[in-house]
Write an enzyme that holds these catalytic residues in place. Structure first.
Site, PDB file in Angstrom:
ATOM      1  N   PHE A 122       0.863  -1.191   0.000  1.00 48.75           N
ATOM      2  CA  PHE A 122       0.000   0.000   0.000  1.00 48.75           C
ATOM      3  C   PHE A 122       0.890   1.228   0.000  1.00 48.75           C
ATOM      4  O   PHE A 122       1.712   1.413   0.906  1.00 48.75           O
ATOM      5  CB  PHE A 122      -0.929   0.027   1.214  1.00 48.75           C
ATOM      6  N   ASP A 207       9.284   2.647   1.287  1.00 51.68           N
ATOM      7  CA  ASP A 207       8.147   3.369   1.820  1.00 51.68           C
ATOM      8  C   ASP A 207       8.105   3.129   3.333  1.00 51.68           C
ATOM      9  O   ASP A 207       7.710   2.070   3.801  1.00 51.68           O
ATOM     10  CB  ASP A 207       6.870   2.851   1.142  1.00 51.68           C
ATOM     11  N   LYS A 236       2.929  10.016   8.421  1.00 50.76           N
ATOM     12  CA  LYS A 236       2.285   9.469   9.619  1.00 50.76           C
ATOM     13  C   LYS A 236       2.956   9.921  10.916  1.00 50.76           C
ATOM     14  O   LYS A 236       2.781  11.047  11.352  1.00 50.76           O
ATOM     15  CB  LYS A 236       2.190   7.955   9.508  1.00 50.76           C
TER      16      LYS A 236
END
Length: 376
Positions: A122, A207, A236
């Site tokens: 993702f 990532d 995040k």
């Protein structure tokens, strides 16, 4: 009746206050928040040092755009790249933006277009990031995707060797697939990736949007592997709850992003940078990271002592853990919420555990007791 789109499967809980690991709804009910806003609230809710940093900056300067020098951005960039093989940073607003920037940088630098990504990955919901994501449910209904992505099975060395060649610009992966089921890169696969990159002149994009900034017990999750990235993306937990994303990259890529090649209106604004610097100053302290590792080991041991091994297994690192189940876990998440524990899934069969990095062992014990009651 609502004026909002229905693109979120919202829960019927209205949270109005948070302090540390505990959040409170509009009825006064308290919950242990083991979602952290999906790995965002790294230092817990309303951490006093973050609150003070934001208040102080809000009284000085909110936004000036990236047309002007920013010593604060310089300092944050140095903090993120210190003691790594990476040298430069670019700030944006989210993980998807950071991954879009990484895709652009890799393609522009190499002059090649093909990027290898992996099943169950993702990387975000913008068109480029969605095209890189290895989950059909994310892609369905949007028509033709961005070209030049090839999705391979995760941890499949043979598939990687068959796809890697001189036409590949980059390999893009998560060290632990958070959304895809808390699946960790295996050592042999990490080694195969490095060999492929070196043999064929391929850039490596990692990532770290969910795994970075101490979430796995080290500054970055790749530090626990043989992987040596050319580009790392962050978001995040970097802002501790305030929106910010970042790309950090090696010195060889500096000239590729010259003036006009990429930009963002709000990226790296003074409010976001002040908060992120405060988070990094806390999280990157060796004693703090060791504490995360200690709590991770304790959490895993407690879970393994109460869960029947024939039905459940615990995976992940740091405070990004997953309980893999033989059955669908949506009812478990619902029951946990009723008993005062907030959780998120990672696919249909995995409970994802993402408490703030500041969670206490007492709070871990409380969460384990609730899970034991439900799962047994």
């Amino acid at each position: 009746m609502t004026s909002l789109f229905n693109n979120y499967a919202r829960r019927a809980v209205h949270l109005v206050k948070g302090q540390g690991t505990v959040v409170t709804d509009d009825q006064g009910k308290e919950y242990l928040d083991f979602t952290s806003g999906i790995a965002v609230v790294s230092l817990g809710h309303a951490h006093p040092t973050i609150v003070k940093a934001l208040q102080n900056q809000s009284e000085k300067l909110w936004h000036i755009s990236n047309l002007f020098e920013s010593p604060e951005q310089e300092k944050l960039a140095e903090s993120l790249t210190k003691d790594t093989d990476l040298s430069y940073a670019l700030f944006c607003n989210s993980g998807a933006e950071a991954n879009e920037a990484a895709i652009k940088l890799a393609r522009k630098h190499t002059g090649k277009h093909l990027i290898l990504t992996f099943e169950k990955s993702f990387h975000g919901r913008t068109f480029g990031a969605m095209s890189a994501t290895g989950q059909d449910k994310i892609r369905q209904g949007f028509g033709p995707l961005l070209e030049s992505f090839e999705t391979l099975p995760f941890n499949d060395v043979d598939a990687l060797k068959g796809a890697a060649n001189e036409n590949v610009a980059a390999i893009m992966l998560e060290v632990i697939q958070g959304e895809g089921g808390v699946n960790s890169v295996e050592p042999a696969f990490a080694q195969a990736i490095m060999e492929a990159c070196q043999q064929h002149g391929i850039l490596l994009i990692i990532d770290e949007v969910q795994t970075g900034i101490g979430r796995t017990g080290t500054r970055y999750a790749y530090e626990q592997t043989a992987l040596k990235p050319d580009i790392v993306t962050l978001a995040k937990g970097l802002g501790g709850g305030f929106p910010i994303g970042a790309l950090i990259a090696g010195k060889d890529l500096f000239d590729t992003f010259g003036p006009g090649s990429h930009g963002t209106t709000f990226g790296g604004n003074p409010l976001a940078v002040a908060v992120a610097q405060t988070v990094v100053d806390h999280v990157f302290e060796p004693t703090f990271l060791q504490d995360v590792q200690d709590k991770s080991a304790y959490f895993k041991a407690q879970l393994q002592s109460v869960l029947p091994t024939e039905k459940f297994s615990v995976r992940g690192n740091g405070l990004l853990l997953g309980i893999h189940s033989n059955e669908e876990i949506a009812p478990v998440i619902q029951k946990a919420e009723q008993q005062g524990l907030l959780l998120v899934p990672a696919g249909t069969n995995v409970i994802r555990l993402l408490p703030p990095l500041t969670v206490s062992k007492k709070e871990i014990d409380q969460a384990v007791a609730i899970l034991k009651n439900i799962l047994n």
